[in-house]
Design a protein around this motif. Structure first.
Motif, PDB file in Angstrom:
ATOM      1  N   GLU A  33     -10.219  10.039   3.322  1.00  0.00           N
ATOM      2  CA  GLU A  33     -11.106   9.165   2.546  1.00  0.00           C
ATOM      3  C   GLU A  33     -10.485   7.802   2.274  1.00  0.00           C
ATOM      4  O   GLU A  33     -11.185   6.853   1.947  1.00  0.00           O
ATOM      5  N   ASP A  34      -9.179   7.696   2.409  1.00  0.00           N
ATOM      6  CA  ASP A  34      -8.473   6.425   2.177  1.00  0.00           C
ATOM      7  C   ASP A  34      -8.489   5.507   3.397  1.00  0.00           C
ATOM      8  O   ASP A  34      -7.996   4.380   3.323  1.00  0.00           O
ATOM      9  N   LEU A  35      -9.020   5.986   4.509  1.00  0.00           N
ATOM     10  CA  LEU A  35      -9.040   5.221   5.754  1.00  0.00           C
ATOM     11  C   LEU A  35      -7.633   4.775   6.181  1.00  0.00           C
ATOM     12  O   LEU A  35      -7.364   3.583   6.343  1.00  0.00           O
ATOM     13  N   PRO A  36      -6.700   5.718   6.352  1.00  0.00           N
ATOM     14  CA  PRO A  36      -5.338   5.332   6.742  1.00  0.00           C
ATOM     15  C   PRO A  36      -5.273   4.689   8.119  1.00  0.00           C
ATOM     16  O   PRO A  36      -4.261   4.067   8.457  1.00  0.00           O
ATOM     17  N   PHE A  37      -6.357   4.808   8.902  1.00  0.00           N
ATOM     18  CA  PHE A  37      -6.392   4.134  10.196  1.00  0.00           C
ATOM     19  C   PHE A  37      -6.728   2.646  10.044  1.00  0.00           C
ATOM     20  O   PHE A  37      -6.643   1.878  11.002  1.00  0.00           O
ATOM     21  N   MET A  50       0.834  -1.200   0.000  1.00  0.00           N
ATOM     22  CA  MET A  50       0.000   0.000   0.000  1.00  0.00           C
ATOM     23  C   MET A  50       0.871   1.253   0.000  1.00  0.00           C
ATOM     24  O   MET A  50       1.806   1.369   0.792  1.00  0.00           O
ATOM     25  N   PRO A  51       0.588   2.202  -0.904  1.00  0.00           N
ATOM     26  CA  PRO A  51       1.372   3.441  -0.946  1.00  0.00           C
ATOM     27  C   PRO A  51       1.025   4.355   0.228  1.00  0.00           C
ATOM     28  O   PRO A  51      -0.005   4.177   0.880  1.00  0.00           O
ATOM     29  N   PRO A  52       1.864   5.344   0.502  1.00  0.00           N
ATOM     30  CA  PRO A  52       1.563   6.285   1.594  1.00  0.00           C
ATOM     31  C   PRO A  52       0.360   7.150   1.243  1.00  0.00           C
ATOM     32  O   PRO A  52       0.104   7.443   0.071  1.00  0.00           O
ATOM     33  N   THR A  53      -0.387   7.546   2.243  1.00  0.00           N
ATOM     34  CA  THR A  53      -1.534   8.436   2.025  1.00  0.00           C
ATOM     35  C   THR A  53      -1.852   9.199   3.302  1.00  0.00           C
ATOM     36  O   THR A  53      -1.675   8.686   4.409  1.00  0.00           O
ATOM     37  N   ASN A  54      -2.326  10.412   3.125  1.00  0.00           N
ATOM     38  CA  ASN A  54      -2.814  11.222   4.245  1.00  0.00           C
ATOM     39  C   ASN A  54      -4.283  11.567   4.067  1.00  0.00           C
ATOM     40  O   ASN A  54      -4.848  12.311   4.872  1.00  0.00           O
ATOM     41  N   LEU A  55      -4.887  11.025   3.008  1.00  0.00           N
ATOM     42  CA  LEU A  55      -6.296  11.319   2.742  1.00  0.00           C
ATOM     43  C   LEU A  55      -7.197  10.605   3.741  1.00  0.00           C
ATOM     44  O   LEU A  55      -7.120   9.381   3.900  1.00  0.00           O
TER      45      LEU A  55
END
Length: 277
Positions: A108-112, A101-106
């Motif tokens: 909407e991407d549910l990074p949690f 999985m690439p990095p994300t701070n969105l």
């Protein structure tokens, strides 16, 4: 006491399960055996039937998000049986970054929920187990690579990109795929549901679908009504959408032969079988 409490919760979950327990048993088998995916098999089967009704005998299948490769391995297994059963040719293509999985701070991407780096592909090990072509890299770039191979018509797509942003990146390129799609494409979305109830139409894949439908006229993802007569898709019913390509030259072509004319007053029996179509 911990064991007793866990047993209590387990009991409540079992007696409160709204569907027949055989569904839970199928789900258990899917979790226990990673390449046991009856929902993959039936989506692949029904999409091939759709193609056959349109007179198409060679189709492409896309899996967006390969991870450990269990989905592609399962599809290749089911492909062999379906090709013999329906006399069709099935090409399977995978899409993955290859690096997890690439990095994300969105938000909407549910990074949690999804962690950077998980689901990394062991390319060497997977290449020894499958024959299908996998396009490695950002989905923004690899759809064009797929198109350049002059593929057969896409009959079904298995979405397992997890992120809202990655799913949206693919959807933004659907118009470029228009010449390579059937008029209706079966789409299975693996990430529409989490037991923790984190996903809704305000984030994740569900939001990507909603935004796509709002901004497109020629294409729409349609969701069917969950119904007691929906017997074809074990473990997948509410996760299946149909991508409608309204401008397709065969969109209005009649393919309802299976329903026949069983309402004729002279007919004493209904000829239609749940296995006929």
């Amino acid at each position: 006491m911990k064991i007793i409490y866990k047993l209590k919760i387990l009991f409540l979950r079992i007696v409160g399960y709204e569907k027949p327990l055989r569904v839970a048993f199928l789900k258990y088998l899917q979790v226990k055996y990673k390449t046991f995916k009856p929902h993959y098999e039936t989506v692949l089967l029904e999409s091939c039937k759709e193609a056959k009704k349109l007179g198409i005998n060679k189709i492409s299948v896309l899996e967006l998000g390969v991870a450990g490769g269990n989905g592609i391995i399962a599809l290749e297994k089911y492909k062999k049986s379906i090709e013999k059963h329906l006399d069709v040719k099935i090409d399977i293509y995978g899409f993955d970054t290859g690096e997890g999985m690439p990095p994300t701070n969105l938000k909407e991407d549910l990074p949690f929920v999804w962690k950077q780096g998980i689901y990394k592909v062991d390319k060497e090990a997977l290449s020894k187990k499958i024959k299908s072509k996998i396009f490695y890299g950002d989905i923004k770039n690899t759809v064009g690579d797929f198109i350049n191979t002059s593929p057969n018509k896409v009959a079904c797509i298995f979405f397992d990109l997890d992120y809202y942003s990655s799913t949206k990146s693919f959807m933004d390129q659907i118009d470029s795929l228009r010449e390579h799609l059937l008029p209706r494409v079966f789409c299975y979305f693996d990430d529409l549901h989490l037991p923790e109830k984190y996903i809704s139409d305000i984030n994740g894949v569900a939001l990507a679908i909603k935004e796509f439908n709002s901004s497109n006229v020629k294409f729409k993802f349609g969701k069917n009504v969950d119904h007691i007569m929906d017997f074809k898709f074990p473990l997948a019913k509410s996760l299946i959408y149909m991508l409608h390509h309204f401008d397709h030259h065969d969109y209005n072509k009649f393919i309802g032969e299976a329903y026949g004319d069983d309402l004729d007053i002279k007919s004493t029996k209904i000829k239609y079988s749940i296995l006929d179509d």
